[in-house]
Enzyme design. Sequence first.
Site, PDB file in Angstrom:
ATOM      1  N   ASP A 104     -13.485  -4.229  -2.162  1.00 16.04           N
ATOM      2  CA  ASP A 104     -13.363  -4.045  -0.714  1.00 16.04           C
ATOM      3  C   ASP A 104     -14.679  -4.471  -0.072  1.00 16.04           C
ATOM      4  O   ASP A 104     -15.690  -3.777  -0.179  1.00 16.04           O
ATOM      5  CB  ASP A 104     -13.037  -2.591  -0.378  1.00 16.04           C
ATOM      6  CG  ASP A 104     -11.672  -2.176  -0.908  1.00 16.04           C
ATOM      7  OD1 ASP A 104     -10.812  -3.054  -1.080  1.00 16.04           O
ATOM      8  OD2 ASP A 104     -11.476  -0.975  -1.164  1.00 16.04           O
ATOM      9  N   ASP A 123       0.855  -1.182   0.000  1.00 20.13           N
ATOM     10  CA  ASP A 123       0.000   0.000   0.000  1.00 20.13           C
ATOM     11  C   ASP A 123       0.892   1.233   0.000  1.00 20.13           C
ATOM     12  O   ASP A 123       1.772   1.370   0.858  1.00 20.13           O
ATOM     13  CB  ASP A 123      -0.893   0.029   1.240  1.00 20.13           C
ATOM     14  CG  ASP A 123      -1.974  -1.040   1.215  1.00 20.13           C
ATOM     15  OD1 ASP A 123      -2.286  -1.542   0.119  1.00 20.13           O
ATOM     16  OD2 ASP A 123      -2.505  -1.365   2.289  1.00 20.13           O
TER      17      ASP A 123
END
EC number: 4.3.2.10
Length: 257
Positions: A130, A11
């Site tokens: 997600d 990330d």
Amino acid sequence: MLARRIIPCLDVKDGVVVKGIQFRNHEVMGDIVPLAKRYADEGADELVFYDITASSDARVVDKSWVSRVAEVIDIPFCVAGGIKSVEDAKRILEFGADKVSINSPALENPALITELADRFGVQCIVVGIDSYFDAATGQYQVKQYTGDENRTRITKWTTPDWVVEVQKRGAGEIVLNMMNQDGVRQGYDLTQLKLIRDLCKVPLIASGGAGEMVHFRDAFQIADVDGALAASVFHKGIIPIPELKAYLRNEGVQIRD
């Protein structure tokens, strides 16, 4: 099925690699290029890079580090972050990425999946989802703009319905980010993975929850996923990739050298 893949996830925020817990409270893990090289040298099968605030900031992933990563690793890598057009994807692929992944932009404009698949081929197009389990309703819900907790919102889609939809539109692979499990290292959500596996005819990558080697084994053997993505256990040296691969082979999982 082809050999299963071990995929470190990096990330990216403000030019460095970060990791949070359940998509919040991110701490810096290190610099992008050295971490990428380390994982490639250790035997990772693939890398995934998420510029986690690109979509919520209404910008495209910073391409300067994409080309630097491409220069130092010889394994495939996928890049995500604010890709909203064929031109955005084209530039990232030209900078050296092997695949692009779209998440919030696909929810904003589902036709984008088809446009990208038609232009670059389905093998290049990953859709990230997600997924959040709402205990009150008993449903898996798709969330959007999860890189910024102040902008995160629940969409109209349940996870199973969105998985079916993105495949119709040309997704070549799905990464299922299980938000409830993210960063807590208690194992992947096998119940959710098995549910989605039954609906998913393209490669399915599990993401969120890896804490021990057995969690990877269970994702492969119980949920039959094609790849397992993890972050904190690799960033913090909790699970060395060579040891993980040796363990999985010993457990009967077909794994790449």
